[in-house]
Motif scaffolding. Structure first.
Motif, PDB file in Angstrom:
ATOM      1  N   GLY A 109       0.606  -1.101  -0.065  1.00 12.94           N
ATOM      2  CA  GLY A 109      -0.022  -0.175   0.173  1.00 12.94           C
ATOM      3  C   GLY A 109       0.800   1.280   0.009  1.00 12.94           C
ATOM      4  O   GLY A 109       0.344   2.317  -0.375  1.00 12.94           O
ATOM      5  N   SER A 110       2.084   1.117   0.482  1.00 16.66           N
ATOM      6  CA  SER A 110       2.834   2.457   0.596  1.00 16.66           C
ATOM      7  C   SER A 110       4.395   1.886   0.447  1.00 16.66           C
ATOM      8  O   SER A 110       4.801   0.826   0.840  1.00 16.66           O
ATOM      9  CB  SER A 110       2.562   3.304   1.739  1.00 16.66           C
ATOM     10  N   ALA A 111       5.267   2.763   0.237  1.00 13.86           N
ATOM     11  CA  ALA A 111       6.589   2.640   0.170  1.00 13.86           C
ATOM     12  C   ALA A 111       7.080   2.216   1.736  1.00 13.86           C
ATOM     13  O   ALA A 111       7.974   1.359   2.095  1.00 13.86           O
ATOM     14  CB  ALA A 111       7.423   3.782  -0.392  1.00 13.86           C
ATOM     15  N   GLU A 112       6.468   2.966   2.602  1.00 18.89           N
ATOM     16  CA  GLU A 112       6.839   2.490   3.911  1.00 18.89           C
ATOM     17  C   GLU A 112       6.369   1.231   4.648  1.00 18.89           C
ATOM     18  O   GLU A 112       7.278   0.516   5.215  1.00 18.89           O
ATOM     19  CB  GLU A 112       5.931   3.665   4.880  1.00 18.89           C
ATOM     20  N   ALA A 113       5.160   0.807   4.066  1.00 19.64           N
ATOM     21  CA  ALA A 113       4.753  -0.620   4.394  1.00 19.64           C
ATOM     22  C   ALA A 113       5.941  -1.688   3.604  1.00 19.64           C
ATOM     23  O   ALA A 113       6.228  -2.506   4.287  1.00 19.64           O
ATOM     24  CB  ALA A 113       3.548  -0.960   3.828  1.00 19.64           C
ATOM     25  N   VAL A 114       6.408  -1.216   2.626  1.00 21.74           N
ATOM     26  CA  VAL A 114       7.397  -2.365   1.897  1.00 21.74           C
ATOM     27  C   VAL A 114       8.569  -2.060   2.722  1.00 21.74           C
ATOM     28  O   VAL A 114       9.288  -3.324   3.114  1.00 21.74           O
ATOM     29  CB  VAL A 114       7.573  -2.023   0.399  1.00 21.74           C
ATOM     30  N   GLN A 115       8.864  -1.102   3.093  1.00 23.37           N
ATOM     31  CA  GLN A 115      10.242  -0.942   3.909  1.00 23.37           C
ATOM     32  C   GLN A 115      10.220  -1.713   5.380  1.00 23.37           C
ATOM     33  O   GLN A 115      10.969  -2.241   5.966  1.00 23.37           O
ATOM     34  CB  GLN A 115      10.436   0.503   4.140  1.00 23.37           C
ATOM     35  N   ALA A 116       8.672  -1.530   5.988  1.00 22.19           N
ATOM     36  CA  ALA A 116       8.650  -2.256   7.193  1.00 22.19           C
ATOM     37  C   ALA A 116       8.658  -3.694   6.929  1.00 22.19           C
ATOM     38  O   ALA A 116       9.151  -4.442   7.805  1.00 22.19           O
ATOM     39  CB  ALA A 116       7.237  -1.689   7.692  1.00 22.19           C
ATOM     40  N   ARG A 117       8.137  -4.024   5.834  1.00 26.08           N
ATOM     41  CA  ARG A 117       8.371  -5.617   5.607  1.00 26.08           C
ATOM     42  C   ARG A 117       9.736  -6.152   5.486  1.00 26.08           C
ATOM     43  O   ARG A 117      10.047  -7.338   6.017  1.00 26.08           O
ATOM     44  CB  ARG A 117       7.530  -5.827   4.319  1.00 26.08           C
ATOM     45  N   VAL A 118      10.587  -5.161   4.781  1.00 22.67           N
ATOM     46  CA  VAL A 118      11.990  -5.720   4.452  1.00 22.67           C
ATOM     47  C   VAL A 118      12.523  -5.851   5.708  1.00 22.67           C
ATOM     48  O   VAL A 118      13.385  -6.471   5.926  1.00 22.67           O
ATOM     49  CB  VAL A 118      12.528  -4.747   3.394  1.00 22.67           C
ATOM     50  N   ALA A 119      12.451  -4.826   6.622  1.00 22.86           N
ATOM     51  CA  ALA A 119      13.146  -4.744   7.776  1.00 22.86           C
ATOM     52  C   ALA A 119      12.788  -5.751   8.853  1.00 22.86           C
ATOM     53  O   ALA A 119      13.485  -6.508   9.449  1.00 22.86           O
ATOM     54  CB  ALA A 119      12.760  -3.358   8.592  1.00 22.86           C
ATOM     55  N   ARG A 120      11.444  -5.998   8.819  1.00 24.38           N
ATOM     56  CA  ARG A 120      11.030  -7.200   9.596  1.00 24.38           C
ATOM     57  C   ARG A 120      11.455  -8.500   9.203  1.00 24.38           C
ATOM     58  O   ARG A 120      12.223  -9.543   9.821  1.00 24.38           O
ATOM     59  CB  ARG A 120       9.268  -7.584   9.650  1.00 24.38           C
ATOM     60  N   SER A 121      11.692  -8.723   7.786  1.00 25.82           N
ATOM     61  CA  SER A 121      12.345 -10.030   7.238  1.00 25.82           C
ATOM     62  C   SER A 121      13.700 -10.004   7.417  1.00 25.82           C
ATOM     63  O   SER A 121      14.338 -11.082   7.576  1.00 25.82           O
ATOM     64  CB  SER A 121      12.104  -9.869   5.695  1.00 25.82           C
ATOM     65  N   ALA A 122      14.473  -8.928   7.507  1.00 23.73           N
ATOM     66  CA  ALA A 122      15.875  -8.790   7.935  1.00 23.73           C
ATOM     67  C   ALA A 122      16.059  -9.474   9.342  1.00 23.73           C
ATOM     68  O   ALA A 122      17.188  -9.964   9.546  1.00 23.73           O
ATOM     69  CB  ALA A 122      16.493  -7.304   7.493  1.00 23.73           C
ATOM     70  N   ARG A 123      15.310  -8.897  10.268  1.00 23.04           N
ATOM     71  CA  ARG A 123      15.277  -9.268  11.560  1.00 23.04           C
ATOM     72  C   ARG A 123      15.329 -10.810  11.878  1.00 23.04           C
ATOM     73  O   ARG A 123      15.765 -11.562  12.732  1.00 23.04           O
ATOM     74  CB  ARG A 123      14.382  -8.338  12.692  1.00 23.04           C
ATOM     75  N   ARG A 124      13.830 -11.156  11.052  1.00 18.73           N
ATOM     76  CA  ARG A 124      13.454 -12.540  11.398  1.00 18.73           C
ATOM     77  C   ARG A 124      13.038 -13.093   9.972  1.00 18.73           C
ATOM     78  O   ARG A 124      11.920 -13.010   9.541  1.00 18.73           O
ATOM     79  CB  ARG A 124      12.152 -12.498  12.389  1.00 18.73           C
ATOM     80  N   PRO A 125      13.959 -13.837   9.153  1.00 17.94           N
ATOM     81  CA  PRO A 125      13.621 -14.206   7.914  1.00 17.94           C
ATOM     82  C   PRO A 125      12.443 -15.226   7.954  1.00 17.94           C
ATOM     83  O   PRO A 125      12.492 -16.203   8.728  1.00 17.94           O
ATOM     84  CB  PRO A 125      14.816 -15.008   7.381  1.00 17.94           C
ATOM     85  N   ALA A 126      11.755 -15.073   6.940  1.00 14.97           N
ATOM     86  CA  ALA A 126      10.641 -15.939   6.728  1.00 14.97           C
ATOM     87  C   ALA A 126      11.163 -17.488   6.179  1.00 14.97           C
ATOM     88  O   ALA A 126      12.229 -17.838   5.617  1.00 14.97           O
ATOM     89  CB  ALA A 126       9.372 -15.485   5.843  1.00 14.97           C
ATOM     90  N   SER A 127      10.401 -18.374   6.507  1.00 11.66           N
ATOM     91  CA  SER A 127      10.993 -19.859   6.235  1.00 11.66           C
ATOM     92  C   SER A 127      10.239 -20.011   4.675  1.00 11.66           C
ATOM     93  O   SER A 127       9.218 -19.492   4.301  1.00 11.66           O
ATOM     94  CB  SER A 127      10.089 -20.971   6.926  1.00 11.66           C
ATOM     95  N   HIS A 128      10.811 -20.624   3.889  1.00 10.88           N
ATOM     96  CA  HIS A 128      10.823 -21.124   2.508  1.00 10.88           C
ATOM     97  C   HIS A 128      10.557 -22.559   2.404  1.00 10.88           C
ATOM     98  O   HIS A 128      10.775 -23.077   1.052  1.00 10.88           O
ATOM     99  CB  HIS A 128      11.761 -20.455   1.300  1.00 10.88           C
ATOM    100  N   LEU A 129      10.707 -23.065   3.495  1.00 17.03           N
ATOM    101  CA  LEU A 129      10.575 -24.612   3.431  1.00 17.03           C
ATOM    102  C   LEU A 129       9.284 -25.210   2.907  1.00 17.03           C
ATOM    103  O   LEU A 129       8.258 -24.607   3.304  1.00 17.03           O
ATOM    104  CB  LEU A 129      10.997 -25.325   5.136  1.00 17.03           C
TER     105      LEU A 129
END
Length: 299
Positions: free
Chosen positions: A20-40
């Motif tokens: 929905g916004s650049a900020e939402a994407v940036q927040a998503r990327v920051a969360r993934s950097a802290r706690r990567p999602a599983s691709h299993l």
């Protein structure tokens, strides 16, 4: 009715807020950097398929094959997610369908996500994977398949392989492809309010992260701006409630102009990625994909 209800439910649930916004994407990327999602893959996949994992450089690559029988064809499947999200259950559900119904061996890379994985690094590795599959199994039995951002990466890899050696798979299948990361088509403004999943501001930011040092309209980033001449036949699925449907329409126009065959499916009222969804039109699209892979196996 079921398809319309699903679109309404997606809108009500706010799924589009991820982009929905650049900020939402940036927040998503920051969360993934802290706690990567599983691709299993889900454990249930191992009950119907042989599943193994190797590494190509830093990429985990899953090999999913029919259990107890020789594969009839092979598929390189590149998943979507705006270049910032990992493989999720609908992707694995599609892979299960391809393995069990089309008797296909599916090679599935969990590629490095943006901003670490940028187009200049990602497309060459995908190209090498495609080249290796064609060399090992023959172009006639190899299908290149991608959805959303993964469809863009798949097309860029096919264009790069064509330029490198002239080799192509038997067919390229693109599901709701994201092909122009500038997100600048004039018709998108009218489509966006009806799209329950995607919005342009977040897409522009995700595209910026994936582009890295390249321009957003560089063909390596946005393969819609590359040549379609000499590519394998294309099959494209898109829905009219997808802000990115303009990419598919432009692909049709440009590919036909370049002399490339396109099997084009535009579903009225359907959202982004509908062939992965549990709706009748999604099942019809999956049936079509299964038939295409079976056809590839016969050549």
């Amino acid at each position: 009715m079921r398809s319309r209800a699903l679109s309404a439910a997606l809108m009500a649930a706010g799924r589009r807020k991820r982009f929905g916004s650049a900020e939402a994407v940036q927040a998503r990327v920051a969360r993934s950097a802290r706690r990567p999602a599983s691709h299993l893959p889900p454990r249930s996949l191992g009950k119907v398929a042989e599943v193994s994992r190797t590494f190509v450089g830093a990429w985990p690559v899953y090999d999913v094959s029919p259990r107890g029988t020789e594969p009839a064809a092979q598929v390189l499947y590149i998943h979507g997610g705006g270049y910032i999200n990992e493989l999720v259950r609908p992707h694995w559900s599609l892979i299960r369908t391809l393995v069990t119904r089309a008797q296909a061996r599916c090679v599935v890379p969990a590629y490095i996500l943006a901003p670490r994985g940028t187009a200049d690094r990602t497309v060459p590795v995908a190209t090498d994977l495609l080249s290796g599959l064609i060399a090992s199994g023959g172009a006639g039995g190899t299908v290149l398949l991608g959805d959303s951002a993964g469809a863009g990466l798949a097309l860029a890899a096919a264009q790069r392989l064509r330029d490198r050696t002239g080799a192509q798979p038997s067919r390229i299948v693109l599901i709701s492809p994201w092909l122009d990361l500038t997100v600048s088509h004039p018709d998108q403004a009218a489509i966006e309010p009806a799209d329950p999943m995607l919005a342009r501001p977040g897409l522009v930011e995700a595209g910026r992260l994936y582009a890295g040092t390249l321009a957003a309209d560089d063909p390596l980033v946005s393969p819609l701006h590359g040549s379609f001449a000499g590519l394998a036949p294309l099959t494209v699925f898109t829905g009219t409630r997808d802000v990115l449907t303009t990419d598919s329409r432009e692909l049709l126009r440009r590919a036909v102009a370049d002399g490339t065959d396109v099997d084009f499916h535009e579903a009225p009222g359907l959202p982004h990625g509908y062939p992965l969804l549990p709706v009748p039109e999604g099942r019809e699209a999956r049936d079509r994909i299964v038939d295409l892979i079976r056809t590839a196996a016969d050549h």
